[in-house]
Scaffold this motif. Structure first.
Motif, PDB file in Angstrom:
ATOM      1  N   GLU A  47       0.806  -1.209   0.000  1.00 13.67           N
ATOM      2  CA  GLU A  47       0.000   0.000   0.000  1.00 13.67           C
ATOM      3  C   GLU A  47       0.847   1.271   0.000  1.00 13.67           C
ATOM      4  OE1 GLU A  47      -3.415   0.136  -0.146  1.00 13.67           O
ATOM      5  OE2 GLU A  47      -3.166  -1.998  -0.565  1.00 13.67           O
ATOM      6  N   VAL A  48       2.142   1.124   0.132  1.00 10.06           N
ATOM      7  CA  VAL A  48       3.046   2.279   0.141  1.00 10.06           C
ATOM      8  C   VAL A  48       3.472   2.583  -1.288  1.00 10.06           C
ATOM      9  CG1 VAL A  48       5.260   3.184   0.970  1.00 10.06           C
ATOM     10  CG2 VAL A  48       3.854   1.739   2.460  1.00 10.06           C
ATOM     11  N   VAL A  49       3.386   3.864  -1.669  1.00  7.84           N
ATOM     12  CA  VAL A  49       3.718   4.288  -3.028  1.00  7.84           C
ATOM     13  C   VAL A  49       4.981   5.141  -2.978  1.00  7.84           C
ATOM     14  CG1 VAL A  49       2.895   5.459  -5.105  1.00  7.84           C
ATOM     15  CG2 VAL A  49       1.251   4.332  -3.566  1.00  7.84           C
ATOM     16  N   LEU A  50       5.985   4.768  -3.780  1.00  7.43           N
ATOM     17  CA  LEU A  50       7.241   5.509  -3.838  1.00  7.43           C
ATOM     18  C   LEU A  50       7.403   6.106  -5.230  1.00  7.43           C
ATOM     19  CD1 LEU A  50       7.808   2.589  -2.151  1.00  7.43           C
ATOM     20  CD2 LEU A  50       9.851   3.899  -1.561  1.00  7.43           C
ATOM     21  N   THR A  51       7.702   7.385  -5.280  1.00  2.37           N
ATOM     22  CA  THR A  51       7.789   8.098  -6.545  1.00  2.37           C
ATOM     23  C   THR A  51       9.083   8.885  -6.616  1.00  2.37           C
ATOM     24  OG1 THR A  51       5.383   8.321  -6.690  1.00  2.37           O
ATOM     25  CG2 THR A  51       6.699   9.830  -8.028  1.00  2.37           C
ATOM     26  N   ARG A  52       9.791   8.731  -7.715  1.00  2.15           N
ATOM     27  CA  ARG A  52      10.947   9.589  -7.987  1.00  2.15           C
ATOM     28  C   ARG A  52      10.490  10.697  -8.913  1.00  2.15           C
ATOM     29  NH1 ARG A  52      14.633  10.159 -12.118  1.00  2.15           N
ATOM     30  NH2 ARG A  52      16.699  10.983 -11.522  1.00  2.15           N
ATOM     31  N   LEU A  53      10.686  11.925  -8.469  1.00  2.00           N
ATOM     32  CA  LEU A  53      10.262  13.101  -9.231  1.00  2.00           C
ATOM     33  C   LEU A  53      11.484  13.945  -9.549  1.00  2.00           C
ATOM     34  CD1 LEU A  53       7.231  15.397  -8.580  1.00  2.00           C
ATOM     35  CD2 LEU A  53       9.494  16.410  -8.753  1.00  2.00           C
ATOM     36  N   GLU A  54      11.683  14.230 -10.806  1.00  3.04           N
ATOM     37  CA  GLU A  54      12.759  15.113 -11.253  1.00  3.04           C
ATOM     38  C   GLU A  54      12.144  16.168 -12.151  1.00  3.04           C
ATOM     39  OE1 GLU A  54      17.148  14.832 -13.471  1.00  3.04           O
ATOM     40  OE2 GLU A  54      15.762  13.124 -13.474  1.00  3.04           O
ATOM     41  N   SER A  55      12.333  17.440 -11.819  1.00  3.83           N
ATOM     42  CA  SER A  55      11.630  18.475 -12.571  1.00  3.83           C
ATOM     43  C   SER A  55      12.271  19.838 -12.374  1.00  3.83           C
ATOM     44  CB  SER A  55      10.162  18.543 -12.126  1.00  3.83           C
ATOM     45  OG  SER A  55      10.058  19.203 -10.870  1.00  3.83           O
ATOM     46  N   GLY A  56      11.774  20.785 -13.160  1.00  5.26           N
ATOM     47  CA  GLY A  56      12.102  22.181 -12.937  1.00  5.26           C
ATOM     48  C   GLY A  56      11.366  22.689 -11.718  1.00  5.26           C
ATOM     49  N   ARG A  57      11.569  23.940 -11.426  1.00  6.50           N
ATOM     50  CA  ARG A  57      10.962  24.499 -10.220  1.00  6.50           C
ATOM     51  C   ARG A  57       9.440  24.554 -10.362  1.00  6.50           C
ATOM     52  NH1 ARG A  57      11.659  30.971  -9.820  1.00  6.50           N
ATOM     53  NH2 ARG A  57      10.796  31.552 -11.837  1.00  6.50           N
ATOM     54  N   HIS A  58       8.746  24.306  -9.256  1.00  5.38           N
ATOM     55  CA  HIS A  58       7.289  24.297  -9.282  1.00  5.38           C
ATOM     56  C   HIS A  58       6.761  24.277  -7.856  1.00  5.38           C
ATOM     57  CE1 HIS A  58       8.193  20.053  -8.638  1.00  5.38           C
ATOM     58  NE2 HIS A  58       6.964  19.885  -8.194  1.00  5.38           N
ATOM     59  N   ARG A  59       5.478  24.566  -7.712  1.00  5.22           N
ATOM     60  CA  ARG A  59       4.775  24.460  -6.439  1.00  5.22           C
ATOM     61  C   ARG A  59       3.560  23.576  -6.630  1.00  5.22           C
ATOM     62  NH1 ARG A  59       4.894  30.909  -5.660  1.00  5.22           N
ATOM     63  NH2 ARG A  59       3.724  30.697  -7.579  1.00  5.22           N
ATOM     64  N   VAL A  60       3.169  22.890  -5.571  1.00  5.41           N
ATOM     65  CA  VAL A  60       1.912  22.144  -5.588  1.00  5.41           C
ATOM     66  C   VAL A  60       1.085  22.573  -4.389  1.00  5.41           C
ATOM     67  CG1 VAL A  60       2.802  20.157  -6.854  1.00  5.41           C
ATOM     68  CG2 VAL A  60       2.983  20.196  -4.373  1.00  5.41           C
ATOM     69  N   MET A  61      -0.238  22.621  -4.580  1.00  3.47           N
ATOM     70  CA  MET A  61      -1.144  23.082  -3.528  1.00  3.47           C
ATOM     71  C   MET A  61      -2.375  22.191  -3.486  1.00  3.47           C
ATOM     72  SD  MET A  61       0.432  25.647  -5.338  1.00  3.47           S
ATOM     73  CE  MET A  61      -0.820  26.178  -6.501  1.00  3.47           C
ATOM     74  N   ARG A  62      -2.862  21.959  -2.285  1.00  4.08           N
ATOM     75  CA  ARG A  62      -4.129  21.258  -2.134  1.00  4.08           C
ATOM     76  C   ARG A  62      -5.040  22.133  -1.295  1.00  4.08           C
ATOM     77  NH1 ARG A  62      -4.854  14.868  -1.486  1.00  4.08           N
ATOM     78  NH2 ARG A  62      -6.246  14.895  -3.241  1.00  4.08           N
TER      79      ARG A  62
END
Length: 317
Positions: A47-62
């Motif tokens: 049930e555990v999700v692991l994600t590798r994220l590589e990107s330019g600058r950004h923001r995320v909001m909820r």
């Protein structure tokens, strides 16, 4: 998911759509950048999700509306390997870099700032798996956990190793790794909560006081005694929580009210409201007292500030 094969003009909407889908309704902003590249790879350990994220600058909001629309609650970890991340939740903001991590609750509003190109490991754990263990989760969200030593470091190393090795594991082995990650995160949070130092407890209480003041700023009856009653603590505990702030609890409450009035007086959209109305709405019930403390703090009476203060810098005294 990768933007590598996407046309330049489609990369931004493509990225936003993928982030929305992958993380269950998450808004993203690119600081106004029009050039952007990003790659996301995900693996599952039960049930555990692991994600590798590589990107330019950004923001995320909820936002609160997105929280209400979500179906399943997760605790989400961001562990930078390159760049940094600023996690904001529960009125706090924790900045973490390589070798550190922070955790936040997807069932509450939050924001994560990535002001420079980043490479992150993001780990999502079902909230129920940790909530049922009696942790004071709200007090532990958006706090930095150092990966330099102790259980927090072991948790971080395990998460990183798991992501690398998961593609070669059976489903049963992966579930076992997910359980191990959950246990190590639990021990890390238990360590953070149980550092039991007076400093940690004072910081947590101070955060709660500030949240209560922000919520009830317009309540003229709000006092130090009311705050103690609402938070079920003694006046002495309140004073200890603000021991590092010379104004104390009462001074902080007054300062926040004055700052709120100052912003209202400088707001062109509120020019039709009287100074009396603004002061009363911010919790002042004595106009002579309000005028006196306003002038003491900002150097001019409120009427002068409203008339002449637009666009000027008034230094609080």
């Amino acid at each position: 998911m990768s933007t590598d094969e996407v046309s330049a003009r489609d990369k931004v909407p493509y990225w936003r759509d993928w982030v929305w889908k992958l993380f269950g309704g998450l808004e993203s902003d690119l600081y106004g950048d029009t050039v952007f590249d990003g790659r996301i790879t995900t693996a599952h350990a039960g049930e555990v999700v692991l994600t590798r994220l590589e990107s330019g600058r950004h923001r995320v909001m909820r936002s609160q509306s997105l929280v209400r629309a979500s179906e399943q609650g997760y605790l989400k970890i961001v562990a930078p390997q390159r760049g940094c991340a600023g996690v904001e939740q529960q009125g706090r903001q924790a900045w973490v870099g390589p070798g550190e991590w922070s955790i936040y609750d997807t069932t509450e509003t939050y924001a994560v700032a990535n002001p420079e190109p980043v490479e992150h490991l993001i780990v999502m754990l079902p909230k129920a798996d940790l909530a049922e263990r009696g942790l004071p989760l709200p007090e532990l969200m958006a706090r930095p956990l150092g990966g330099g030593h102790g259980i927090a470091r072991l948790a971080l190393e395990t998460m990183r190793s798991a992501y690398q090795e998961l593609p070669e594991m059976s489903a049963e082995a992966a579930r076992g790794v997910g359980a191990a990650i959950t246990q190590l995160v639990h021990l890390s949070l238990l360590d953070l909560a149980g550092r039991g130092t007076a400093l940690t407890q004072r910081q947590a209480l101070r955060d709660r006081i500030k949240q209560l003041v922000a919520h009830r700023l317009g309540d003229a009856a709000l006092s130090v005694d009311d705050i103690a009653l609402a938070l079920r603590c003694s006046r002495r505990q309140l004073y200890n929580a603000f021991a590092d702030e010379p104004e104390g609890v009462a001074g902080y409450l007054l300062r926040e009210r004055l700052e709120a009035v100052r912003r209202d007086l400088a707001d062109p959209t509120q020019v039709g409201r009287s100074i009396t109305d603004i002061a009363l709405a911010r919790g002042f019930n004595s106009l002579p007292h309000f005028s006196r403390v306003f002038a003491q703090r900002f150097g001019v009476p409120p009427s002068v500030y409203r008339r002449e203060g637009f666009g000027q810098t008034v230094v609080p005294r």
